[in-house]
Design a protein around this motif. Structure first.
Motif, PDB file in Angstrom:
ATOM      1  N   LEU A 329       0.797  -1.229   0.000  1.00  0.00           N
ATOM      2  CA  LEU A 329       0.000   0.000   0.000  1.00  0.00           C
ATOM      3  C   LEU A 329       0.828   1.277   0.000  1.00  0.00           C
ATOM      4  O   LEU A 329       0.330   2.338  -0.394  1.00  0.00           O
ATOM      5  CB  LEU A 329      -0.934   0.007   1.219  1.00  0.00           C
ATOM      6  CG  LEU A 329      -2.028  -1.059   1.243  1.00  0.00           C
ATOM      7  CD1 LEU A 329      -2.859  -0.935   2.511  1.00  0.00           C
ATOM      8  CD2 LEU A 329      -2.906  -0.953   0.011  1.00  0.00           C
ATOM      9  N   THR A 330       2.075   1.203   0.456  1.00  0.00           N
ATOM     10  CA  THR A 330       2.878   2.425   0.548  1.00  0.00           C
ATOM     11  C   THR A 330       3.100   3.109  -0.801  1.00  0.00           C
ATOM     12  O   THR A 330       2.907   4.332  -0.911  1.00  0.00           O
ATOM     13  CB  THR A 330       4.225   2.116   1.240  1.00  0.00           C
ATOM     14  OG1 THR A 330       3.975   1.716   2.587  1.00  0.00           O
ATOM     15  CG2 THR A 330       5.114   3.344   1.256  1.00  0.00           C
ATOM     16  N   PRO A 331       3.503   2.398  -1.872  1.00  0.00           N
ATOM     17  CA  PRO A 331       3.740   3.097  -3.146  1.00  0.00           C
ATOM     18  C   PRO A 331       2.521   3.857  -3.679  1.00  0.00           C
ATOM     19  O   PRO A 331       2.649   5.040  -4.032  1.00  0.00           O
ATOM     20  CB  PRO A 331       4.165   1.963  -4.090  1.00  0.00           C
ATOM     21  CG  PRO A 331       4.760   0.936  -3.185  1.00  0.00           C
ATOM     22  CD  PRO A 331       3.918   0.981  -1.946  1.00  0.00           C
ATOM     23  N   PRO A 332       1.324   3.246  -3.747  1.00  0.00           N
ATOM     24  CA  PRO A 332       0.191   4.039  -4.249  1.00  0.00           C
ATOM     25  C   PRO A 332      -0.178   5.207  -3.337  1.00  0.00           C
ATOM     26  O   PRO A 332      -0.630   6.254  -3.815  1.00  0.00           O
ATOM     27  CB  PRO A 332      -0.959   3.021  -4.332  1.00  0.00           C
ATOM     28  CG  PRO A 332      -0.547   1.867  -3.499  1.00  0.00           C
ATOM     29  CD  PRO A 332       0.935   1.831  -3.540  1.00  0.00           C
ATOM     30  N   LEU A 333       0.007   5.057  -2.024  1.00  0.00           N
ATOM     31  CA  LEU A 333      -0.273   6.169  -1.116  1.00  0.00           C
ATOM     32  C   LEU A 333       0.679   7.333  -1.373  1.00  0.00           C
ATOM     33  O   LEU A 333       0.263   8.499  -1.398  1.00  0.00           O
ATOM     34  CB  LEU A 333      -0.161   5.703   0.336  1.00  0.00           C
ATOM     35  CG  LEU A 333      -1.309   4.876   0.901  1.00  0.00           C
ATOM     36  CD1 LEU A 333      -0.979   4.356   2.287  1.00  0.00           C
ATOM     37  CD2 LEU A 333      -2.599   5.694   0.933  1.00  0.00           C
ATOM     38  N   VAL A 334       1.948   7.035  -1.582  1.00  0.00           N
ATOM     39  CA  VAL A 334       2.922   8.089  -1.854  1.00  0.00           C
ATOM     40  C   VAL A 334       2.606   8.777  -3.174  1.00  0.00           C
ATOM     41  O   VAL A 334       2.674  10.013  -3.293  1.00  0.00           O
ATOM     42  CB  VAL A 334       4.352   7.508  -1.862  1.00  0.00           C
ATOM     43  CG1 VAL A 334       5.344   8.538  -2.385  1.00  0.00           C
ATOM     44  CG2 VAL A 334       4.754   7.043  -0.468  1.00  0.00           C
ATOM     45  N   GLU A 335       2.252   7.981  -4.176  1.00  0.00           N
ATOM     46  CA  GLU A 335       1.952   8.567  -5.487  1.00  0.00           C
ATOM     47  C   GLU A 335       0.732   9.475  -5.443  1.00  0.00           C
ATOM     48  O   GLU A 335       0.690  10.511  -6.107  1.00  0.00           O
ATOM     49  CB  GLU A 335       1.738   7.449  -6.507  1.00  0.00           C
ATOM     50  CG  GLU A 335       3.016   6.709  -6.873  1.00  0.00           C
ATOM     51  CD  GLU A 335       2.768   5.577  -7.862  1.00  0.00           C
ATOM     52  OE1 GLU A 335       1.596   5.396  -8.272  1.00  0.00           O
ATOM     53  OE2 GLU A 335       3.732   4.881  -8.220  1.00  0.00           O
ATOM     54  N   SER A 336      -0.261   9.113  -4.655  1.00  0.00           N
ATOM     55  CA  SER A 336      -1.495   9.905  -4.622  1.00  0.00           C
ATOM     56  C   SER A 336      -1.426  11.067  -3.633  1.00  0.00           C
ATOM     57  O   SER A 336      -2.047  12.108  -3.860  1.00  0.00           O
ATOM     58  CB  SER A 336      -2.685   9.006  -4.257  1.00  0.00           C
ATOM     59  OG  SER A 336      -2.500   8.411  -2.978  1.00  0.00           O
ATOM     60  N   LEU A 337      -0.662  10.920  -2.551  1.00  0.00           N
ATOM     61  CA  LEU A 337      -0.638  11.938  -1.504  1.00  0.00           C
ATOM     62  C   LEU A 337       0.610  12.814  -1.535  1.00  0.00           C
ATOM     63  O   LEU A 337       0.568  13.962  -1.065  1.00  0.00           O
ATOM     64  CB  LEU A 337      -0.740  11.278  -0.120  1.00  0.00           C
ATOM     65  CG  LEU A 337      -1.982  10.451   0.169  1.00  0.00           C
ATOM     66  CD1 LEU A 337      -1.855   9.770   1.530  1.00  0.00           C
ATOM     67  CD2 LEU A 337      -3.240  11.302   0.124  1.00  0.00           C
ATOM     68  N   GLY A 338       1.705  12.290  -2.047  1.00  0.00           N
ATOM     69  CA  GLY A 338       2.982  12.988  -1.933  1.00  0.00           C
ATOM     70  C   GLY A 338       3.658  12.622  -0.621  1.00  0.00           C
ATOM     71  O   GLY A 338       3.019  12.169   0.336  1.00  0.00           O
ATOM     72  N   TRP A 339       4.985  12.830  -0.568  1.00  0.00           N
ATOM     73  CA  TRP A 339       5.754  12.419   0.607  1.00  0.00           C
ATOM     74  C   TRP A 339       5.327  13.123   1.900  1.00  0.00           C
ATOM     75  O   TRP A 339       5.135  12.455   2.924  1.00  0.00           O
ATOM     76  CB  TRP A 339       7.245  12.644   0.367  1.00  0.00           C
ATOM     77  CG  TRP A 339       7.869  11.716  -0.617  1.00  0.00           C
ATOM     78  CD1 TRP A 339       8.341  12.017  -1.857  1.00  0.00           C
ATOM     79  CD2 TRP A 339       8.090  10.300  -0.442  1.00  0.00           C
ATOM     80  NE1 TRP A 339       8.844  10.897  -2.472  1.00  0.00           N
ATOM     81  CE2 TRP A 339       8.716   9.831  -1.623  1.00  0.00           C
ATOM     82  CE3 TRP A 339       7.834   9.399   0.581  1.00  0.00           C
ATOM     83  CZ2 TRP A 339       9.085   8.496  -1.802  1.00  0.00           C
ATOM     84  CZ3 TRP A 339       8.199   8.075   0.423  1.00  0.00           C
ATOM     85  CH2 TRP A 339       8.811   7.628  -0.756  1.00  0.00           C
ATOM     86  N   PRO A 340       5.157  14.443   1.935  1.00  0.00           N
ATOM     87  CA  PRO A 340       4.824  15.084   3.221  1.00  0.00           C
ATOM     88  C   PRO A 340       3.517  14.569   3.823  1.00  0.00           C
ATOM     89  O   PRO A 340       3.455  14.232   5.016  1.00  0.00           O
ATOM     90  CB  PRO A 340       4.733  16.571   2.861  1.00  0.00           C
ATOM     91  CG  PRO A 340       5.561  16.719   1.634  1.00  0.00           C
ATOM     92  CD  PRO A 340       5.369  15.450   0.878  1.00  0.00           C
ATOM     93  N   THR A 341       2.457  14.504   3.004  1.00  0.00           N
ATOM     94  CA  THR A 341       1.163  14.036   3.512  1.00  0.00           C
ATOM     95  C   THR A 341       1.224  12.575   3.915  1.00  0.00           C
ATOM     96  O   THR A 341       0.611  12.152   4.899  1.00  0.00           O
ATOM     97  CB  THR A 341       0.069  14.252   2.454  1.00  0.00           C
ATOM     98  OG1 THR A 341       0.070  15.612   2.041  1.00  0.00           O
ATOM     99  CG2 THR A 341      -1.300  13.895   3.000  1.00  0.00           C
TER     100      THR A 341
END
Length: 371
Positions: A329-341
């Protein structure tokens, strides 16, 4: 290089993920040497010493298949030693000693990684070569087995399961007869979940997202990260003796969650090696605190009659969040939210585990009382 031989190399790490399958054998049987747990530890340590030295006598270019088979054997013996040692630690430590025992285990594991993955590279490259280095490491393994001979037995050794069938079924039956069993299993999955999400792509973030070099990240992680984890684990063990299991789990869990904000701060700030070092240091320090308390929790949940099987199963379950949730789940979360969020989100991912811990406070405190 034949594909069949290369395929054997993929088996090397399998033993560590499947060790719960033969853990009942460690509960049911014991070589007639020392105590129930130490006999397995001593035997596997001697086998490890021989297998590691054997690897040093082989060359990958001329004997890849025998070398791969020896590597699989090393993984199997090492996983079996883990089973026996985890059970021994759960059996021999009194309730008030579990925090310190967990801390020393974390320290030993980290130092062993430093010697085998760091110091061994230097020795092999500059002085001995890989073959001789493996022989030295095997000899060191055999020498350290003396500590097993000197280790004490539990004050009151638990009864051994009468049959192998009971060694397989009774650990499960005993655990799931507890009214709080399913909630405790969920707690094991959730307690370090925020940490797992934050750590899943932390190196990728530091290199690709924050712009640090691999050398910078590796140097800070190996030196400062290792030192901070060891200090955190030792401090956690000392604090647990005063605070008790529940308060330690709650405080260290909160610190684990908040420490993820260090990565958030890196993501929104100009590039700074000092900021990275501080964030990694704090995160590893708090992670060490949380790991010490978490290992003490797993020890407290084990019935001493079946501690090999139960600890192996519980520790395997603790990897579920990291393997099946954080990893995918981490890669799609980073792609959709960006690193700070994303890193801000990891703090909130840690909260359900802490809420569950608060809800089952009475169960955790009972573990402290009953030992």
């Amino acid at each position: 290089m034949p594909l069949q031989e290369i395929g054997f190399l993929t088996l090397v790490g399998t033993a560590y993920t499947l060790k719960f399958l033969w853990a009942p054998l460690v509960d049911r049987y014991a070589p007639p040497l020392l105590g129930r747990r130490r006999s397995w530890m001593f035997m596997t340590q001697l086998l490890l010493a021989l297998a590691i030295m054997g690897m040093g006598l082989l060359s990958p270019s001329t004997a890849l298949l025998p070398l791969a088979l020896l590597a699989v054997a090393v993984a199997f013996f090492s996983a079996t030693q883990d089973i026996a040692f985890d059970a021994y630690r759960s059996d021999v430590l009194r309730t008030e000693e579990r925090g310190a025992g967990a801390a020393l285990s974390v320290m030993g594991y980290r130092l062993a990684m430093l010697v085998s993955a760091g110091l061994a590279f230097i020795v092999a490259d500059k002085w001995l070569g890989w073959g001789n280095t493996y022989i030295v490491l095997g000899a060191l393994m055999g020498l350290l087995s003396i500590a097993t001979l000197l280790a004490p037995e539990p004050d009151a050794p638990a009864a051994v399961p009468r049959t192998l069938a009971r060694a397989v079924t009774e650990p499960l039956r005993e655990f799931f007869q507890r009214p709080e069993a399913w909630v405790l299993l969920l707690l094991i999955v959730l307690y370090k979940l925020g940490d797992a999400f934050a750590g899943a792509l932390s190196t990728t973030f530091l290199i690709r997202g924050a712009g640090f070099t691999a050398t910078e990240v590796g140097s800070v992680n190996k030196v400062l990260g290792l030192a901070a984890t060891i200090i955190g684990a030792l401090a956690g063990g000392a604090l647990m003796a005063r605070m008790g299991l529940y308060r330690s789990l709650m405080l260290f869990g909160l610190l684990q969650a908040v420490s993820n904000l260090g990565y958030w701060l890196i993501a929104i700030s100009p590039k700074s090696i000092w900021l990275m070092a501080m964030a990694i240091g704090v995160e590893n320090l708090c992670g060490g605190l949380g790991t010490a308390a978490f290992v003490a929790l797993l020890m407290g949940l084990c019935d001493r009659r079946f501690s090999a099987t139960q600890f192996a199963l519980l520790s395997a379950l603790s990897a579920v969040g990291r393997t099946y949730l954080a990893g995918p789940l981490t890669p799609p979360l980073v792609e959709s939210l960006g690193w700070p969020t994303f890193f801000m989100l990891t703090v909130f991912i840690a909260l359900p585990g802490l809420a569950l811990l608060r809800w089952r406070r009475a169960d955790i405190e009972r573990l402290d009382r009953e030992g």
